[in-house]
Write an enzyme that holds these catalytic residues in place. Structure first.
Site, PDB file in Angstrom:
ATOM      1  CB  ILE A  26      -5.738  -1.045  47.328  1.00  8.68           C
ATOM      2  CG1 ILE A  26      -6.478  -1.542  46.088  1.00  8.68           C
ATOM      3  CG2 ILE A  26      -4.232  -1.273  47.172  1.00  8.68           C
ATOM      4  CD1 ILE A  26      -6.107  -0.812  44.810  1.00  8.68           C
ATOM      5  CB  SER A 148       0.881   4.822  40.256  1.00  7.03           C
ATOM      6  OG  SER A 148       0.691   5.543  39.070  1.00  7.03           O
ATOM      7  CE  LYS A 166      -3.890   7.383  41.618  1.00  5.60           C
ATOM      8  NZ  LYS A 166      -3.570   7.147  43.049  1.00  5.60           N
TER       9      LYS A 166
END
Length: 278
Positions: A26, A148, A166
């Site tokens: 990501i 998150s 998180k």
């Protein structure tokens, strides 16, 4: 969709974006999208080989890139990386706290050291990153984006350690938004759903279960790194100049019906593998 069809190619020209965990997944997708709109990029991770490969890809997009092999748990190393990035690229305008650790395991089988490792990488590492970058962000009146997860607000089977870390990140994000707003620093979180082609999906989605899980997502697909990268560019841009202290969920609606589909899949597969005591 190409990000340049929505954002000016020079939107972040002359601005430095620093990304922890930026060598893959990501976070590399986020880096690619910032590169496409002119940003200079500092990427940090533990593997120099991954960083070198990522840097070559980003430079091919026209970005200036500095790489920093360091662990976010090592604050002095992180401080040095921030100083070096400033010397090479200029002060940090956008900080992406993306370094993370994860492994699926029942809570009764997680060792204290394993739980601590995830919290140290995710939560403590995010604080280290923000604290080390604070002076530069104060100078640029910049912004911070935390990566998150749905585990922060929804219980997921075999993710007790990740959920705790998180949730802590999102609470810290709001506290920093409250305290650092007076310096012009904005703070927000993104909670991605399953993102195809990432280590997270390879680790957390049982083999052969992807299609079943997609059917439980209202939009019917996994996300892409570009989905998160494009959202990150928006949140860091002037278009979001009045957004701070906010968690943005980008999961195709995965968490709307709860985590039951995930729980059924993961518990069945883990039981087959003999990892569950249930």
């Amino acid at each position: 969709m190409n990000i340049r069809s929505c954002f000016a190619h020079d939107l972040f020209q002359g601005k430095t974006v620093f990304i922890t965990g930026g060598g893959s997944g990501i976070n590399l997708g986020i880096a690619r999208n910032f590169a496409a709109v002119g940003a200079d990029l500092g990427i940090l991770g533990r593997s120099q080989d991954k960083l070198n490969a990522a840097a070559a890809e980003l430079r091919a997009l026209g970005a200036r890139v500095s790489t920093h092999a360091a662990d976010v748990r090592d604050y002095p190393a992180l401080e040095k990386a921030m100083r070096d990035a400033r010397e090479e690229l200029g002060p940090i305008h956008t900080l992406i706290c993306g370094a993370a650790g994860n492994f699926p395991l029942p809570a009764e089988q997680i060792s204290p050291n394993g739980f601590k490792s995830v919290v140290d990488i995710d939560l403590l590492g995010s604080f280290h990153t923000c604290r080390a970058a604070f002076e530069q962000l104060q100078e640029t009146r910049g912004n911070i984006i935390f990566i998150s997860a749905g585990m922060a607000f929804m219980p997921y089977a075999f993710q007790a350690h990740v959920g705790a870390a998180k949730a802590g990140i999102d609470n810290m994000m709001r506290n920093l938004a409250l305290e650092w707003g007076r310096f012009g620093i904005r703070c927000n979180s993104i909670a991605p759903g399953p993102i195809e082609g990432t280590e997270g999906v390879r680790r957390l989605v049982p083999e052969g279960s992807a299609d079943a899980l997609k059917q439980a997502i209202p939009l019917g697909r996994f996300g892409t790194p570009d989905d998160i990268g494009q959202l990150s560019v928006f949140l860091a841009s002037p278009l979001a100049s009045y957004i701070t202290g906010t968690l943005v969920v980008a999961d195709g609606g995965q968490n709307l019906p709860g985590s039951g589909a995930w729980t059924q899949l993961i518990m069945t597969e883990m039981a087959k593998a003999g990892k569950s005591s249930a």
